[in-house]
Design a protein around this motif. Sequence first.
Motif, PDB file in Angstrom:
ATOM      1  N   PRO A 252      69.536  52.292  11.744  1.00  0.00           N
ATOM      2  CA  PRO A 252      70.705  51.827  12.504  1.00  0.00           C
ATOM      3  C   PRO A 252      70.628  52.267  13.957  1.00  0.00           C
ATOM      4  CG  PRO A 252      71.273  53.721  11.147  1.00  0.00           C
ATOM      5  CD  PRO A 252      69.876  53.341  10.762  1.00  0.00           C
TER       6      PRO A 252
ATOM      7  N   GLU B 225      76.383  45.959  14.751  1.00  0.00           N
ATOM      8  CA  GLU B 225      76.734  47.218  14.105  1.00  0.00           C
ATOM      9  C   GLU B 225      78.076  47.774  14.564  1.00  0.00           C
ATOM     10  OE1 GLU B 225      73.588  50.090  13.808  1.00  0.00           O
ATOM     11  OE2 GLU B 225      72.067  48.538  13.538  1.00  0.00           O
TER      12      GLU B 225
ATOM     13  N   ARG C  47      72.205  43.561   9.140  1.00  0.00           N
ATOM     14  CA  ARG C  47      72.794  44.718   9.816  1.00  0.00           C
ATOM     15  C   ARG C  47      74.022  45.251   9.069  1.00  0.00           C
ATOM     16  NH1 ARG C  47      69.777  47.229  13.846  1.00  0.00           N
ATOM     17  NH2 ARG C  47      68.348  45.676  14.699  1.00  0.00           N
TER      18      ARG C  47
ATOM     19  N   GLN D 274      79.218  46.550   3.612  1.00  0.00           N
ATOM     20  CA  GLN D 274      77.970  46.820   4.324  1.00  0.00           C
ATOM     21  C   GLN D 274      76.783  46.869   3.367  1.00  0.00           C
ATOM     22  OE1 GLN D 274      77.974  50.424   6.647  1.00  0.00           O
ATOM     23  NE2 GLN D 274      76.040  49.952   7.642  1.00  0.00           N
TER      24      GLN D 274
ATOM     25  N   THR E 137      73.771  43.982   3.054  1.00  0.00           N
ATOM     26  CA  THR E 137      72.377  44.372   3.253  1.00  0.00           C
ATOM     27  C   THR E 137      71.530  44.012   2.041  1.00  0.00           C
ATOM     28  OG1 THR E 137      73.087  46.193   4.688  1.00  0.00           O
ATOM     29  CG2 THR E 137      70.859  46.305   3.804  1.00  0.00           C
TER      30      THR E 137
END
Length: 339
Positions: free
Chosen positions: A130, A233, A262, A311, A315
Amino acid sequence: EAADARHLQRVDQLAGGEHRATLAFIVGRVDELHRDVGRREREHRVRKFARQHLAQLAHVVGGGPVLGAQRDLDVAVQHPVYRALWHPALRRMDTLIANSRPTMALVRELGIGAQKLEIVHPGVELPQAPQAPDALLSFRQRHGLGNARLLLSVGRLTTRKGLLEFVQHALPTIVRSAPDTLLVVVGDAPANALHASVQSRESIQAAADAAGIGEHLRFLGLVTDAELACAYESATLHVFPVRHISGDPEGFGMVAVEAAARGLPTVAFAVGGVVDAVASGQSGQLIAPGDYDKLVGAVLHILSDRGMDWQSEATAFARQFAWPAFGENLRSALQHPVQ
């Protein structure tokens, strides 16, 4: 354009086997032509020319099968001259690779049988790590974003992308329910679009001002890859309110997969190939086209959802589009038996 370039760089590396030389030849010629022509619209036409005629030339020289890769506009443009030149070439291909199920359906409408068709979704780069917290903080400070929750829009400001209508019909209700929300827009109106009508910053900002939410809008324009990574992000949600416009379909929806890579979920209308780029309930939510009330509801649900790890789920969804998976899918398509 950047996504096209990344695909060209990866094809020869990932395809392997007996097709490597033919692919390298075709990609090399496309790259040469791409560098020599300045205007984007002409670049797009050159790539179309290259896909048609250089593939046929490779067949003559090498004697192997001819494969074509199809996106939305390849088959949807209604201009009679374009159709007269392009569609017969498609029908002569031994195998056609579509970038989504809806694109395959468009190809089928040209009378091309399913036995000639394969689907290979575009590939995406999965980030190794990240962005650093200092980079994200600096991004917010540069653009005056404060601690706001960010809705992110990424893409060209064309009529099909539907950003003006989103600001008119959805954003005011979202802001009333979540007043700490900002819409951050990455991208600009294309200067030389081949087949797209455009919207403008001014028209979108005017719609926001008329609704009394002008201060909830930020235009970043064109940004670097590093800046885009920070935008993804820093955001809470990616919005993709694509409209169904006859003759100008959304072939896939690559930006939704890039957002998922992301860890950013997407709320989108289920238009065209977007249905392959968003997994409803995993990488975001798909809404019936044009239903802005339900779109608003989905946005507010994800903004307030504390029970689901969007998240991680997003992903996980994106991994199936990673470059190694793309390579395997492409290799399988290249082994398609010639009918």
